[in-house]
Design a protein around this motif. Structure first.
Motif, PDB file in Angstrom:
ATOM      1  N   LEU A 119       0.834  -1.200   0.000  1.00  0.00           N
ATOM      2  CA  LEU A 119       0.000   0.000   0.000  1.00  0.00           C
ATOM      3  C   LEU A 119       0.874   1.257   0.000  1.00  0.00           C
ATOM      4  O   LEU A 119       0.424   2.331   0.363  1.00  0.00           O
ATOM      5  CB  LEU A 119      -0.938   0.005   1.212  1.00  0.00           C
ATOM      6  N   ARG A 120       2.128   1.096  -0.375  1.00  0.00           N
ATOM      7  CA  ARG A 120       3.083   2.200  -0.519  1.00  0.00           C
ATOM      8  C   ARG A 120       3.476   2.792   0.841  1.00  0.00           C
ATOM      9  O   ARG A 120       3.251   2.184   1.874  1.00  0.00           O
ATOM     10  CB  ARG A 120       2.571   3.273  -1.495  1.00  0.00           C
ATOM     11  N   SER A 121       4.061   3.951   0.827  1.00  0.00           N
ATOM     12  CA  SER A 121       4.701   4.521   2.012  1.00  0.00           C
ATOM     13  C   SER A 121       3.731   4.695   3.174  1.00  0.00           C
ATOM     14  O   SER A 121       2.576   5.077   2.994  1.00  0.00           O
ATOM     15  CB  SER A 121       5.329   5.868   1.664  1.00  0.00           C
ATOM     16  N   ASN A 122       4.259   4.445   4.373  1.00  0.00           N
ATOM     17  CA  ASN A 122       3.484   4.632   5.595  1.00  0.00           C
ATOM     18  C   ASN A 122       3.928   5.871   6.348  1.00  0.00           C
ATOM     19  O   ASN A 122       3.393   6.171   7.421  1.00  0.00           O
ATOM     20  CB  ASN A 122       3.629   3.404   6.497  1.00  0.00           C
ATOM     21  N   GLU A 137      -5.942   6.590  -8.952  1.00  0.00           N
ATOM     22  CA  GLU A 137      -5.093   5.418  -9.155  1.00  0.00           C
ATOM     23  C   GLU A 137      -4.634   4.899  -7.804  1.00  0.00           C
ATOM     24  O   GLU A 137      -4.253   5.679  -6.928  1.00  0.00           O
ATOM     25  CB  GLU A 137      -3.859   5.795  -9.982  1.00  0.00           C
ATOM     26  N   GLY A 138      -4.627   3.590  -7.630  1.00  0.00           N
ATOM     27  CA  GLY A 138      -4.003   3.008  -6.448  1.00  0.00           C
ATOM     28  C   GLY A 138      -4.988   2.488  -5.418  1.00  0.00           C
ATOM     29  O   GLY A 138      -6.133   2.927  -5.323  1.00  0.00           O
ATOM     30  N   TYR A 139      -4.509   1.521  -4.631  1.00  0.00           N
ATOM     31  CA  TYR A 139      -5.319   0.922  -3.578  1.00  0.00           C
ATOM     32  C   TYR A 139      -5.830   1.968  -2.582  1.00  0.00           C
ATOM     33  O   TYR A 139      -7.017   2.034  -2.276  1.00  0.00           O
ATOM     34  CB  TYR A 139      -4.488  -0.104  -2.795  1.00  0.00           C
ATOM     35  N   ILE A 140      -4.890   2.725  -2.024  1.00  0.00           N
ATOM     36  CA  ILE A 140      -5.241   3.670  -0.968  1.00  0.00           C
ATOM     37  C   ILE A 140      -6.179   4.745  -1.486  1.00  0.00           C
ATOM     38  O   ILE A 140      -7.173   5.105  -0.843  1.00  0.00           O
ATOM     39  CB  ILE A 140      -3.964   4.295  -0.372  1.00  0.00           C
ATOM     40  N   GLU A 141      -5.863   5.266  -2.668  1.00  0.00           N
ATOM     41  CA  GLU A 141      -6.708   6.310  -3.241  1.00  0.00           C
ATOM     42  C   GLU A 141      -8.122   5.800  -3.504  1.00  0.00           C
ATOM     43  O   GLU A 141      -9.107   6.512  -3.278  1.00  0.00           O
ATOM     44  CB  GLU A 141      -6.077   6.827  -4.539  1.00  0.00           C
ATOM     45  N   SER A 142      -8.226   4.551  -3.973  1.00  0.00           N
ATOM     46  CA  SER A 142      -9.542   3.959  -4.208  1.00  0.00           C
ATOM     47  C   SER A 142     -10.318   3.844  -2.901  1.00  0.00           C
ATOM     48  O   SER A 142     -11.509   4.179  -2.828  1.00  0.00           O
ATOM     49  CB  SER A 142      -9.390   2.583  -4.851  1.00  0.00           C
TER      50      SER A 142
END
Length: 431
Positions: free
Chosen positions: A58-61, A349-354
């Protein structure tokens, strides 16, 4: 929990589950429709809700990154997706990666166990016109053809796209303006709207050689090597001949340097990506190169040697609306009261953005079901920056985007740089 309203959610992915959860937590009864296991898209394998179909990252935390800031805002807003991700986290350095099976299990159990959510395992082919309360469409980027066709009738055929052709975006502060010059093609009467990175013959030939040998991303099993002629990957154009790019996106005609009078051998043009001119798009540079290769190859372009890439390019199958044309800042569709779009379909775009767009759609559709007005996050939040992109971009050049600091409004004079992380404290959730 007492029921005080009702709405329908179509789609049991990240956005649909997050939307259902947010609305249900307000006391709204939810009918959630998910076509699995009755029918699977080409990308899905499991009957679980919230299935991750690609990477488990999920990219940067880190909260001094745009992606990390968005995650923290979601946590503050009671996100189901973030609760599951934090529980299912696996070691990944500064990134948040998850055990995908545990992650989906947690979301499935939470949704199935909520007293106000009823899950219907059946395909929806039309957006219901007589639903009790608002409808949230979160069917994902691989939504079924009948549902996509119905959405087209509501949005207008030109406002729904099925393939992303995304070019990289760079931070304006990272450009070498000693090399780059401003000029629009054939326009000598004003400074011009485009930035131009000039190449001589030797530089162009070296760039072509690097591009031709660079590594590309392999197609996923559910993707076809199908590109439109109007948005070919730059490496595919390069394969058609060494001069192809000079007669395409890198043509130098009409771009004489305003100070030296020299016409370059080739030119890479940059177009402002936002109204503040803080980020620029590499015109015509949609690509399937890997992220590392994009940075390596594109930093050989004169003026981009120290470029900071806020978004990297890609081409893949995706269904999304032209958000500036069809969405309100609440994610309700213009002209279709009570219909909300969430997830990648909304233009992110992306898991988190969705998940974040599912969160906002769930909050606002839930509020509508309760007779309340919708909420719009401030532009200085990560959620607000995404809404700003969706509803404030130029429709003629709109493309889905991950969250990045280039989407945020400009900093006030004297405010610490976003890139240092010192200014990110102003970006916490609203109200």
């Amino acid at each position: 929990m007492e029921k005080t309203g009702q709405l329908t959610v179509i789609g049991g992915g990240l956005a649909g589950c997050e939307a259902a959860w947010q609305a249900a937590e307000q006391g709204v009864a939810i009918d959630l429709y998910e076509m699995k296991p009755e029918r699977f898209s080409p990308a899905h394998e499991s009957a679980q809700l919230g299935e991750l179909v690609c990477s488990n990252s999920l990219r940067s935390n880190a909260v001094d990154s745009a992606a990390g800031l968005l995650k923290e805002e979601m946590r503050q807003l009671g996100s189901l997706m973030m609760r599951a991700a934090d529980t299912a986290a696996v070691p990944a350095g500064k990134a948040l990666a998850v055990d995908r099976r545990q992650f989906a299990d947690l979301i499935t159990a939470a949704i199935a166990g909520h007293p106000l959510i009823t899950v219907h395992r059946q395909e929806v082919t039309r957006i219901p016109e007589s639903a009790a309360g608002p409808v949230i469409l979160a069917a994902g980027p691989l939504m079924s053809a009948p549902l996509a066709e119905h959405l087209q009738t509501l949005t207008g055929r030109d406002n729904l796209a099925f393939y992303d052709a995304i070019a990289p975006i760079v931070d304006a502060d990272s450009l070498d303006m000693e090399v780059i010059y401003r000029k629009s093609r054939w326009d000598d009467d004003n400074p011009g709207d485009y930035l131009n990175c000039p190449m001589d013959r030797e530089q162009y030939e070296r760039f072509i050689a690097l591009l031709g040998s660079a590594q590309t991303v392999a197609l996923r099993p559910f993707e076809e090597p199908k590109y439109f002629e109007g948005c070919l990957p730059i490496e595919v154009m390069c394969e058609r001949g060494t001069e192809t790019l000079r007669f395409g996106p890198m043509k130098p005609i009409g771009l004489m340097h305003p100070q030296t009078g020299i016409v370059p051998h080739a030119v890479v043009q940059l177009r402002a990506e936002n109204r503040d001119n803080t980020t620029y798009n590499l015109v015509g540079f949609q690509t399937k190169l890997t992220y590392l290769e994009q940075q390596r190859v594109f930093r050989t372009i004169p003026g981009l040697e120290k470029a900071v890439f806020l978004r990297l390019g890609s081409i893949h199958r995706n269904t999304f609306v032209c958000a500036p044309q069809v969405l309100e800042p609440t994610l309700e569709m213009k002209g279709v009261p009570g219909l909300y779009l969430a997830g990648q379909l909304s233009g992110v775009e992306g898991y988190i953005e969705s998940g974040a767009m599912g969160l906002l759609a769930g909050i606002n559709a839930g509020r509508q079901a309760l007779g309340k007005t919708g909420l719009v996050p401030p532009e200085a939040t990560a959620h607000g920056a995404l809404i700003r992109h969706l509803t404030g971009s130029d429709p003629a050049h709109f493309q889905p985007s991950n969250v990045n600091f280039g989407l945020f409004p400009p900093l006030s004079p004297g405010e610490p740089s976003k890139k240092s992380g010192a200014g990110s404290g102003r970006n916490w959730p609203w109200g």
